[in-house]
Design a protein around this motif. Structure first.
Motif, PDB file in Angstrom:
ATOM      1  N   GLY A 246      22.989 -12.436  18.195  1.00 29.25           N
ATOM      2  CA  GLY A 246      24.001 -11.432  17.866  1.00 29.25           C
ATOM      3  C   GLY A 246      23.576 -10.408  16.843  1.00 29.25           C
ATOM      4  N   GLU A 247      22.353 -10.517  16.276  1.00 28.84           N
ATOM      5  CA  GLU A 247      21.958  -9.527  15.274  1.00 28.84           C
ATOM      6  C   GLU A 247      21.781  -8.148  15.894  1.00 28.84           C
ATOM      7  OE1 GLU A 247      17.465  -9.196  14.180  1.00 28.84           O
ATOM      8  OE2 GLU A 247      17.906 -11.336  14.280  1.00 28.84           O
ATOM      9  N   ASN A 248      21.610  -8.080  17.221  1.00 30.48           N
ATOM     10  CA  ASN A 248      21.484  -6.806  17.912  1.00 30.48           C
ATOM     11  C   ASN A 248      22.701  -6.507  18.782  1.00 30.48           C
ATOM     12  OD1 ASN A 248      18.771  -5.870  17.121  1.00 30.48           O
ATOM     13  ND2 ASN A 248      18.112  -7.769  18.084  1.00 30.48           N
ATOM     14  N   GLU A 249      23.817  -7.140  18.465  1.00 32.14           N
ATOM     15  CA  GLU A 249      25.055  -6.871  19.184  1.00 32.14           C
ATOM     16  C   GLU A 249      25.921  -5.911  18.370  1.00 32.14           C
ATOM     17  OE1 GLU A 249      26.694  -6.231  21.934  1.00 32.14           O
ATOM     18  OE2 GLU A 249      26.002  -8.205  22.625  1.00 32.14           O
ATOM     19  N   TYR A 250      26.832  -5.221  19.050  1.00 32.94           N
ATOM     20  CA  TYR A 250      27.642  -4.177  18.414  1.00 32.94           C
ATOM     21  C   TYR A 250      29.125  -4.362  18.713  1.00 32.94           C
ATOM     22  CZ  TYR A 250      23.117  -1.885  18.002  1.00 32.94           C
ATOM     23  OH  TYR A 250      21.799  -1.609  17.705  1.00 32.94           O
ATOM     24  N   THR A 251      29.935  -4.201  17.709  1.00 31.38           N
ATOM     25  CA  THR A 251      31.397  -4.124  17.766  1.00 31.38           C
ATOM     26  C   THR A 251      32.048  -5.401  18.303  1.00 31.38           C
ATOM     27  OG1 THR A 251      31.755  -3.180  20.000  1.00 31.38           O
ATOM     28  CG2 THR A 251      31.182  -1.646  18.207  1.00 31.38           C
ATOM     29  N   ARG A 252      33.356  -5.461  18.145  1.00 30.54           N
ATOM     30  CA  ARG A 252      34.121  -6.613  18.643  1.00 30.54           C
ATOM     31  C   ARG A 252      34.027  -6.702  20.167  1.00 30.54           C
ATOM     32  NH1 ARG A 252      39.629  -3.377  17.196  1.00 30.54           N
ATOM     33  NH2 ARG A 252      38.110  -2.335  15.884  1.00 30.54           N
ATOM     34  N   TYR A 253      33.836  -5.539  20.825  1.00 33.09           N
ATOM     35  CA  TYR A 253      33.788  -5.527  22.282  1.00 33.09           C
ATOM     36  C   TYR A 253      32.491  -6.165  22.795  1.00 33.09           C
ATOM     37  CZ  TYR A 253      37.364  -2.161  21.061  1.00 33.09           C
ATOM     38  OH  TYR A 253      38.460  -1.559  20.493  1.00 33.09           O
ATOM     39  N   GLY A 254      31.391  -5.869  22.132  1.00 36.23           N
ATOM     40  CA  GLY A 254      30.138  -6.513  22.496  1.00 36.23           C
ATOM     41  C   GLY A 254      30.180  -8.007  22.241  1.00 36.23           C
ATOM     42  N   PHE A 255      30.753  -8.414  21.118  1.00 41.81           N
ATOM     43  CA  PHE A 255      30.831  -9.837  20.810  1.00 41.81           C
ATOM     44  C   PHE A 255      31.833 -10.548  21.715  1.00 41.81           C
ATOM     45  CE2 PHE A 255      28.454  -8.617  17.083  1.00 41.81           C
ATOM     46  CZ  PHE A 255      27.642  -9.717  16.891  1.00 41.81           C
ATOM     47  N   ARG A 256      32.845  -9.839  22.156  1.00 49.89           N
ATOM     48  CA  ARG A 256      33.755 -10.422  23.164  1.00 49.89           C
ATOM     49  C   ARG A 256      32.966 -10.840  24.401  1.00 49.89           C
ATOM     50  NH1 ARG A 256      36.926  -5.819  25.871  1.00 49.89           N
ATOM     51  NH2 ARG A 256      34.778  -5.514  26.602  1.00 49.89           N
ATOM     52  N   ASP A 257      32.087  -9.943  24.877  1.00 47.59           N
ATOM     53  CA  ASP A 257      31.306 -10.232  26.075  1.00 47.59           C
ATOM     54  C   ASP A 257      30.239 -11.290  25.811  1.00 47.59           C
ATOM     55  OD1 ASP A 257      32.837  -8.280  27.249  1.00 47.59           O
ATOM     56  OD2 ASP A 257      31.298  -6.711  27.079  1.00 47.59           O
ATOM     57  N   LEU A 258      29.660 -11.258  24.613  1.00 44.65           N
ATOM     58  CA  LEU A 258      28.663 -12.260  24.257  1.00 44.65           C
ATOM     59  C   LEU A 258      29.287 -13.656  24.223  1.00 44.65           C
ATOM     60  CD1 LEU A 258      25.853 -13.075  23.252  1.00 44.65           C
ATOM     61  CD2 LEU A 258      26.557 -12.420  20.944  1.00 44.65           C
ATOM     62  N   ILE A 259      30.450 -13.771  23.635  1.00 45.37           N
ATOM     63  CA  ILE A 259      31.139 -15.059  23.589  1.00 45.37           C
ATOM     64  C   ILE A 259      31.502 -15.518  24.999  1.00 45.37           C
ATOM     65  CG2 ILE A 259      33.269 -16.208  22.857  1.00 45.37           C
ATOM     66  CD1 ILE A 259      33.152 -14.426  20.316  1.00 45.37           C
ATOM     67  N   ALA A 260      31.969 -14.591  25.828  1.00 43.92           N
ATOM     68  CA  ALA A 260      32.417 -14.940  27.173  1.00 43.92           C
ATOM     69  C   ALA A 260      31.295 -15.500  28.038  1.00 43.92           C
ATOM     70  CB  ALA A 260      33.031 -13.714  27.853  1.00 43.92           C
ATOM     71  N   CYS A 261      30.051 -15.107  27.785  1.00 45.22           N
ATOM     72  CA  CYS A 261      28.943 -15.589  28.607  1.00 45.22           C
ATOM     73  C   CYS A 261      28.621 -17.052  28.331  1.00 45.22           C
ATOM     74  CB  CYS A 261      27.698 -14.722  28.417  1.00 45.22           C
ATOM     75  SG  CYS A 261      26.669 -15.159  26.974  1.00 45.22           S
ATOM     76  N   GLY A 262      29.084 -17.591  27.215  1.00 47.63           N
ATOM     77  CA  GLY A 262      28.852 -18.985  26.893  1.00 47.63           C
ATOM     78  C   GLY A 262      27.431 -19.290  26.488  1.00 47.63           C
ATOM     79  N   GLY A 263      26.735 -18.306  25.917  1.00 46.91           N
ATOM     80  CA  GLY A 263      25.328 -18.479  25.591  1.00 46.91           C
ATOM     81  C   GLY A 263      25.022 -18.635  24.114  1.00 46.91           C
ATOM     82  N   ALA A 264      26.037 -18.747  23.264  1.00 46.13           N
ATOM     83  CA  ALA A 264      25.781 -18.758  21.820  1.00 46.13           C
ATOM     84  C   ALA A 264      26.519 -19.903  21.139  1.00 46.13           C
ATOM     85  CB  ALA A 264      26.198 -17.429  21.197  1.00 46.13           C
ATOM     86  N   ASP A 265      25.818 -20.562  20.217  1.00 47.68           N
ATOM     87  CA  ASP A 265      26.434 -21.565  19.352  1.00 47.68           C
ATOM     88  C   ASP A 265      26.724 -21.008  17.966  1.00 47.68           C
ATOM     89  OD1 ASP A 265      26.248 -24.140  21.007  1.00 47.68           O
ATOM     90  OD2 ASP A 265      24.193 -23.384  21.107  1.00 47.68           O
ATOM     91  N   TYR A 266      25.924 -20.018  17.533  1.00 48.88           N
ATOM     92  CA  TYR A 266      26.089 -19.373  16.239  1.00 48.88           C
ATOM     93  C   TYR A 266      26.016 -17.862  16.446  1.00 48.88           C
ATOM     94  CZ  TYR A 266      24.594 -24.034  14.679  1.00 48.88           C
ATOM     95  OH  TYR A 266      24.475 -25.387  14.493  1.00 48.88           O
ATOM     96  N   LEU A 267      26.917 -17.115  15.804  1.00 49.36           N
ATOM     97  CA  LEU A 267      26.947 -15.665  15.945  1.00 49.36           C
ATOM     98  C   LEU A 267      26.362 -15.015  14.692  1.00 49.36           C
ATOM     99  CD1 LEU A 267      30.444 -15.038  17.567  1.00 49.36           C
ATOM    100  CD2 LEU A 267      28.221 -15.325  18.682  1.00 49.36           C
ATOM    101  N   GLN A 268      25.385 -14.117  14.903  1.00 48.39           N
ATOM    102  CA  GLN A 268      24.635 -13.527  13.797  1.00 48.39           C
ATOM    103  C   GLN A 268      25.011 -12.059  13.558  1.00 48.39           C
ATOM    104  OE1 GLN A 268      20.720 -14.967  15.443  1.00 48.39           O
ATOM    105  NE2 GLN A 268      20.483 -15.681  13.345  1.00 48.39           N
ATOM    106  N   ALA A 269      26.273 -11.759  13.666  1.00 45.06           N
ATOM    107  CA  ALA A 269      26.750 -10.390  13.468  1.00 45.06           C
ATOM    108  C   ALA A 269      26.301  -9.851  12.113  1.00 45.06           C
ATOM    109  CB  ALA A 269      28.264 -10.344  13.572  1.00 45.06           C
ATOM    110  N   ASP A 270      25.635  -8.702  12.133  1.00 45.36           N
ATOM    111  CA  ASP A 270      25.093  -8.070  10.930  1.00 45.36           C
ATOM    112  C   ASP A 270      25.975  -6.881  10.588  1.00 45.36           C
ATOM    113  OD1 ASP A 270      23.647  -6.554   9.053  1.00 45.36           O
ATOM    114  OD2 ASP A 270      21.713  -7.029   9.959  1.00 45.36           O
ATOM    115  N   ALA A 271      26.650  -6.945   9.443  1.00 45.65           N
ATOM    116  CA  ALA A 271      27.594  -5.885   9.057  1.00 45.65           C
ATOM    117  C   ALA A 271      26.916  -4.570   8.712  1.00 45.65           C
ATOM    118  CB  ALA A 271      28.454  -6.347   7.882  1.00 45.65           C
ATOM    119  N   THR A 272      25.589  -4.539   8.596  1.00 42.00           N
ATOM    120  CA  THR A 272      24.890  -3.269   8.412  1.00 42.00           C
ATOM    121  C   THR A 272      24.433  -2.696   9.750  1.00 42.00           C
ATOM    122  OG1 THR A 272      22.635  -4.164   8.160  1.00 42.00           O
ATOM    123  CG2 THR A 272      24.017  -4.102   6.197  1.00 42.00           C
ATOM    124  N   VAL A 273      24.649  -3.428  10.831  1.00 42.15           N
ATOM    125  CA  VAL A 273      24.201  -3.014  12.163  1.00 42.15           C
ATOM    126  C   VAL A 273      25.377  -2.741  13.087  1.00 42.15           C
ATOM    127  CG1 VAL A 273      23.001  -3.800  14.270  1.00 42.15           C
ATOM    128  CG2 VAL A 273      21.978  -4.204  12.027  1.00 42.15           C
TER     129      VAL A 273
END
Length: 366
Positions: A246-273
């Motif tokens: 998730g360090e290269n993911e963007y916005t709540r919409y991108g993370f919505r899709d990332l979560i939906a794919c079922g491929g992540a156990d930990y989310l690495q959202a970077d608030a500077t990115v």
């Protein structure tokens, strides 16, 4: 307290030694530094980094977006974000989101200073001390297995209970040997993360994961291309090692899709990115609804507040000991680990950082 001015500065610096991960070699870096100034004399600070010339784009985007903040109250962060996020013009993905993040984060810093509250308190104040890991293990010229082991032992010696190393930049069996050496160097009680920086195809990622499973990695970070959600899910299904991304993911919409794919156990959202603290909060709430922990990438001085502020904050990434002497960098402050391997969020208002003005002047780029 109204925003009267937004000043954007472009910074550039060269590394003493180039570092390499699974896909990229970094010999220099750059940043866009944002200062939000108010009619009460308060200045908020935000920043966004970019490699390989990306900081030029971030800087120009931040300059173009800056007028959206002028006239707002320093606490009007949601209003600012909706003003800036206009995907037909700016935003959605990419480097303009980093520019938005720098401005948004500077607003949060100014708001905290105006209210006399540290950022972690403004975000919910779930706790103050949080776990942290020390990242490193890059491929570097003349650093063999002995050098890698020595590096990791040095991180443990200053209190690290978690360490991270790079994979994906060498043949699989060579990388597996590197992980074995690190596991033996730090012992069984220290957690070891491995980070591929998107270097593998899904099949390759499953193959290397099976080679690494005997060494019990805490997580396998960014195994495949950031846009390959389907491949990410395949990797997660194909290994017992938890997946962090998730360090290269963007916005709540991108993370919505990332979560939906079922491929992540930990989310690495970077608030500077991914859009700034305002958007990070939305992602943290979304993740919480799915019982997913937040383990943000980079920028420990900022992210220690975010991990401390929310109930599903897991761990902070730090560059120590390589970057221990922060007085030689952009900020005067530094964060250290205590005897329990924890970091403590600063109690100073806002983010709690002070610019090293001498360093900023020396590294300001045209």
């Amino acid at each position: 307290m109204r925003i009267t001015e937004v000043v954007v500065t472009k910074l550039h610096s060269k590394r003493q030694r180039a570092i390499r991960n699974g896909l990229y070699t970094y010999s220099e870096s750059g940043s866009a530094l944002v200062r939000v100034r108010t009619d009460a004399g308060v200045e908020g600070i935000g920043w966004a980094n970019g490699h390989s010339g990306a900081h030029h784009v971030i800087y120009e985007a931040a300059r173009a977006l800056a007028p959206h903040a002028v006239g707002l109250d320093a606490v009007d962060t949601e209003c600012l974000w909706e003003r800036m996020f206009q995907p037909k013009l700016f935003g959605r993905r990419g480097l303009t989101l980093r520019a938005m993040a720098a401005i948004d984060n500077a607003m949060w810093d100014a708001a905290g200073k105006s209210l006399g509250l540290p950022l972690y308190k403004m975000l919910g104040g779930f706790r103050r001390r949080v776990p942290a890991y020390i990242a490193g293990g890059y491929y570097m010229e003349d650093k063999g297995l002995d050098g890698l082991a020595e590096e990791m032992r040095a991180k443990v010696a200053i209190g690290a209970k978690y360490v991270k190393m790079k994979i994906g930049g060498a043949p699989m069996r060579e990388d597996a040997e590197r992980v074995r050496v690190v596991r033996e160097a730090v012992g069984e009680d220290i957690e070891v993360m491995v980070d591929a920086n998107n270097a593998y195809s899904p099949l390759e990622a499953i193959q290397i994961a099976r080679l690494l499973e005997p060494y019990r990695p805490y997580w396998f970070e960014e195994p495949v291309h950031a846009e390959d959600y389907e491949g990410l899910a395949k990797v997660r299904a194909g290994t017992s090692i938890p997946i962090a991304t998730g360090e290269n993911e963007y916005t709540r919409y991108g993370f919505r899709d990332l979560i939906a794919c079922g491929g992540a156990d930990y989310l690495q959202a970077d608030a500077t990115v991914m859009g700034g603290i305002t958007e990070w909060r939305h992602v943290a709430s979304l993740a919480s609804a799915h019982r997913l922990p937040m383990a943000p990438h980079g920028s420990a001085l900022l992210h220690v507040h975010l991990v401390a502020g929310v109930s599903n904050g897991l761990i902070v990434e730090s560059g120590m000991p390589d970057l221990q002497d922060r007085a030689k960098g952009m900020f005067l402050e530094s964060l250290t680990l205590d005897s329990d391997g924890l970091m403590t969020a600063p109690d100073k208002p806002g983010i709690g950082v002070t610019l090293n003005e001498e360093w900023v002047r020396a590294h300001t780029a045209e």
